[in-house]
Scaffold this active site. Structure first.
Site, short mmCIF file in Angstrom:
data_model
loop_
_atom_site.label_atom_id
_atom_site.label_comp_id
_atom_site.label_asym_id
_atom_site.label_seq_id
_atom_site.Cartn_x
_atom_site.Cartn_y
_atom_site.Cartn_z
N ASP A 157 -0.98 -2.37 1.41
CA ASP A 157 -0.99 -1.50 2.60
C ASP A 157 0.37 -0.82 2.80
O ASP A 157 1.38 -1.22 2.20
CB ASP A 157 -1.34 -2.36 3.83
CG ASP A 157 -2.14 -1.59 4.86
OD1 ASP A 157 -2.04 -0.35 4.88
OD2 ASP A 157 -2.84 -2.23 5.66
N ASP B 152 -9.67 3.59 8.26
CA ASP B 152 -9.85 2.49 9.21
C ASP B 152 -11.08 2.73 10.09
O ASP B 152 -11.54 1.84 10.79
CB ASP B 152 -8.62 2.34 10.12
CG ASP B 152 -7.55 1.46 9.49
OD1 ASP B 152 -7.84 0.81 8.46
OD2 ASP B 152 -6.42 1.42 10.02
C1 GLA Z 1 -3.94 -1.39 8.45
C2 GLA Z 1 -5.15 -1.35 7.54
C3 GLA Z 1 -6.21 -2.29 8.07
C4 GLA Z 1 -5.65 -3.68 8.15
C5 GLA Z 1 -4.40 -3.68 9.01
C6 GLA Z 1 -3.72 -5.01 9.00
O1 GLA Z 1 -4.20 -0.83 9.68
O2 GLA Z 1 -5.62 -0.05 7.44
O3 GLA Z 1 -7.33 -2.26 7.21
O4 GLA Z 1 -5.38 -4.16 6.87
O5 GLA Z 1 -3.46 -2.72 8.58
O6 GLA Z 1 -2.56 -5.02 9.76
#
Ligand code: GLA
Length: 740
Positions: A479, A549
């Site tokens: 991420d 997301d």
């Molecule tokens: C980001 C990602 C999510 C999740 C969060 C965790 O927002 O896009 O899918 O993994 O971080 O903190």
């Protein structure tokens, strides 16, 4: 199909399956672009394409070459300051401060195949049987600068790959101010510019506008390709549709700042440049040093946008994505994020994993919160060790238990980041990107590590490696949840500070390269607050990316539709999540959520322990269905039929390469009461093959399905499901004697 060079070695014709790319050497040693479009015959010379006129009030190259006015010529890789007033492809500054260069042709090299670049992700032809590479060597004799223009053709996919190398042969310092990877001068500007712009939760929305005089561009200055603008874009003729017409698709194999620009000039020509954003870029070349630009690609189709996307998908699979995964079945994932957020315990994790296994899920991913003392998003980034307060037996124990349940195991990392509340910060605050005399800007309570420093990259490599070994890890979600500010590295000289952006990306690529080399069986998925770094640079290492997301299936129709123009379904991950949706609050059926997520590398982001008995049975069947058609969903030819950006419905179809199997999704976005009939038209089938279609007793020839379509009555359904309706049609070839 190959690269042809005429007898006097002045005309180069790069011939691909359906397209030709042609340029030549001008009398003054510069290059003139002649043509890129539908394939034309190879000839010694193209006199009418090579001709140029002189115009009043334009500037001539020199007295010797008075007839050559750069502004009247389509150029291959243009410089600035000798009569071409459009934006140049590059700029180099000499010791005296001047930015004038005149690159003159010196020779060429031609070879079969395509080597990978050393420290950048790149296209490849490891076997050397598909591609051919031409390098044009140019020099500026005053600066003692050599420029190598690399052109690789992958004829089968109508894909041309370009990049440039700059080499300082002088005894002086040279400074690179701009170094684009690709330039294409088109002879007219009757094109639509189709771009994919957005934001967090609404990535890659389609915008189509006609070119107009002046500059139009997409770019990023976020040190990330970004959700705001994706580097992929198209130029299509005004009348081009999904199924017909001319279109060029461009993309950039890079994850940092980019600038993809089209300039329409006063003669109505269109200049395309693709490359590293020259704002915030400058690179010092000491004597004997060189700079290699990332690669850019362009593909051409005269059969519409679906064909263009399919060419790219096939090309990526064979010549860009990590071969360990590029053709492999991607596992069905259960990701823990929307179930637990930060509220983790060994017991809860194992309960969820057991329930997932029972449904047929294959890979369990423990998302954020397992490391340091991270109970919320305010701490611990950088401390890649188990949080023993919540997982007392350790991550190795947990991984073992999940493997014993019969699932693969994956973990979330955000390697590029650091929290102030972390051991890493206590010990190495100076590793944070910052300026000593200014307050740091903060995003999601976190800061970014200086990946231009080798010791930082080494630390991350060691700490991630330890966890991979301890857990026998199968998968990593990589991420990146904030963009970079306070640009400065304490390790760079003041004259090199503008190299920061590119050096950061090189550090990131080095880290990924070392990890995938040491752990070749670990599947990487990239993520950046959802689909914020969805680019070909990362795709080289991480073959799939979290698309957004936003898991609301109705929103996802647009996000996945937009993404599909420049990327293939296997590259997108999509998960079934809870209803009402946590991001939008919208309520949708389990069928709708699943049907939309199918067209991707599929999974769940759902507390499956809380499903009812009936829902569990439904999910089990849905998973079996996906497994049966997995290769079709992930690697079939993908067709966009109705666009959610312009219709009341969205419709996609995947077709197997042998045209024996296909699945079509029809999604009604705005239902009306008492509607007329709806026809669903299919694409990509064999017109002479006979097919069954789920829900129908009769058999159909491909031409009937594609031309007459199937009449669907939505009236009853619309009354029962007032909101959204999705329907899948499964099409299978049948033996012809069954036809009635
Ligand atoms: C980001 C990602 C999510 C999740 C969060 C965790 O927002 O896009 O899918 O993994 O971080 O903190």
């Amino acid at each position: 199909m190959t690269i042809y060079i005429n007898k006097d070695e002045t005309v180069f014709h790069l011939e691909m399956k359906d397209s030709s790319y042609i340029f030549r050497i001008l009398e003054n040693g510069e290059l003139q672009h002649l043509y890129f479009g539908k394939r034309i015959h190879v000839k010694e010379n193209y006199n009418q394409l090579m001709a140029y006129e002189k115009r009043g009030f334009e500037v001539s190259f020199s007295e010797e070459f008075e007839d050559i006015q750069q502004s009247m010529i389509q150029n291959e890789y243009s410089s600035y300051g000798k009569g071409d007033f459009r934006h140049p492809a590059f700029q180099v500054q000499g010791m005296n401060g001047s930015r004038i260069t005149t690159l003159k042709y010196q020779g060429f090299e031609l070879k079969k195949g395509k080597n990978r670049l050393n420290s950048l992700p790149s296209t490849f032809d490891d076997i050397g049987q598909c591609a051919e590479t031409l390098t044009i060597i140019l020099t500026d004799s005053i600066l003692d600068l050599t420029v190598r223009l690399n052109y690789t053709i992958f004829p089968k996919y109508n894909v041309l790959v370009r990049n440039t190398e700059f080499l300082n042969n002088s005894n002086n310092k040279l400074t690179l101010l701009k170094a684009m990877s690709l330039q294409l001068d088109l002879p007219d500007s009757q094109y639509d510019f189709i771009q994919f712009s957005g934001a967090w939760l609404r990535e890659r929305q389609l915008y189509r506008t006609s070119l107009r005089p002046g500059i139009q561009a997409i770019d990023s200055l976020r040190y990330s390709s970004s959700p705001q603008q994706n580097p992929f874009f198209m130029l299509s003729r005004r009348e081009t549709t999904e199924h017909s017409g001319e279109v060029y698709g461009f993309n950039f194999i890079y994850s940092g700042n980019f600038q993809n620009m089209i300039e329409v000039d006063h003669f109505d020509t269109a200049r395309v440049t693709v490359g590293i954003n020259p704002v915030e870029f400058r690179f010092l070349l000491n004597p004997a040093e060189s700079f290699v630009t990332p690669e850019a690609i362009v593909t051409y189709s005269d059969q519409g946008m679906n064909q263009m996307s399919q060419q790219l998908s096939d090309f990526y699979r064979h010549h860009l994505v990590n071969p360990n995964f590029s053709q492999a079945s991607r596992p069905i994932i259960l990701n823990s994020w929307e179930t637990f957020y930060f509220d983790l315990s060994t017991e809860k994790i194992l309960d969820l994993a057991k329930a997932a296994k029972d449904l047929g899920i294959e890979l369990f991913v423990l998302d954020d919160g397992w490391f340091g003392h991270r109970k919320d998003d305010k701490s611990s980034l950088g401390d890649w060790v188990t949080d023993r307060s919540r997982l007392p037996e350790g991550i190795g124990f947990l991984a073992d238990a999940i493997h014993k349940i019969g699932l693969q195991f994956g973990l979330w990392f955000e390697p590029e980041m650091i929290s102030i509340d972390s051991d890493l910060y206590k010990n190495h605050a100076d590793w944070t990107i910052h300026l000593l005399d200014r307050e740091k800007s903060v995003g999601r309570n976190q800061y970014v590590l200086d990946l231009t420093r080798q010791e930082v990259v080494d630390y991350l490599f060691d700490s991630i490696s330890k966890i991979i070994i301890e857990t026998n890890l199968d998968y990593i979600k990589w991420d990146m949840n904030r963009h970079i500010t306070d640009i400065y590295s304490i390790e760079l000289d003041s004259e090199q500070q503008m190299e920061f952006g590119h050096r950061y990306i090189l550090g990131l690529y080095q880290l990924l390269d070392r990890l995938i080399t040491k752990f070749p069986s670990v599947l990487f998925e990239s993520c950046s607050s959802g689909g914020g770094r969805f680019d070909l640079g990362l795709m080289y290492y991480a073959p799939q990316a979290w698309t957004s997301d936003d898991t609301d299936p109705i929103e996802r129709l647009k996000i996945q539709h937009g993404t599909s123009y420049g990327y293939s379904p296997s590259m997108m991950t999509a998960h079934v999540s809870i209803s009402p949706n946590e991001q939008s609050g919208r309520q949708t059926s389990l069928d709708t959520r699943t049907n939309v997520a199918y067209f991707s590398s599929f999974g769940y982001e759902l507390d499956v322990t809380r499903l009812s008995v009936e829902e569990k049975e439904q999910v089990r069947e849905q998973i079996q269905f996906y497994k049966k058609y997995r290769s079709l969903f992930q690697y079939g030819d993908f067709y966009r039929i109705n666009s959610p950006f312009s219709c009341d419905s969205a419709s996609w179809q995947v077709v197997s390469k042998n045209k024996c199997q296909s699945i079509l999704l029809y999604a009604l976005l705005n239902s009306k009461l008492n509607p007329g009939y709806t026809r669903v038209y299919f694409s990509g089938l064999d017109k002479d093959k006979c097919y069954s279609v789920s829900g129908f007793d009769e058999f159909f020839y491909g031409d009937e399905l594609m031309n007459a379509g199937i009449k669907v009555s939505l009236s009853n359904l619309a009354l029962c499901v007032p909101e959204y309706l999705t329907k899948l049609f499964v099409i299978e070839e049948v033996v012809c004697k069954l036809c009635k």
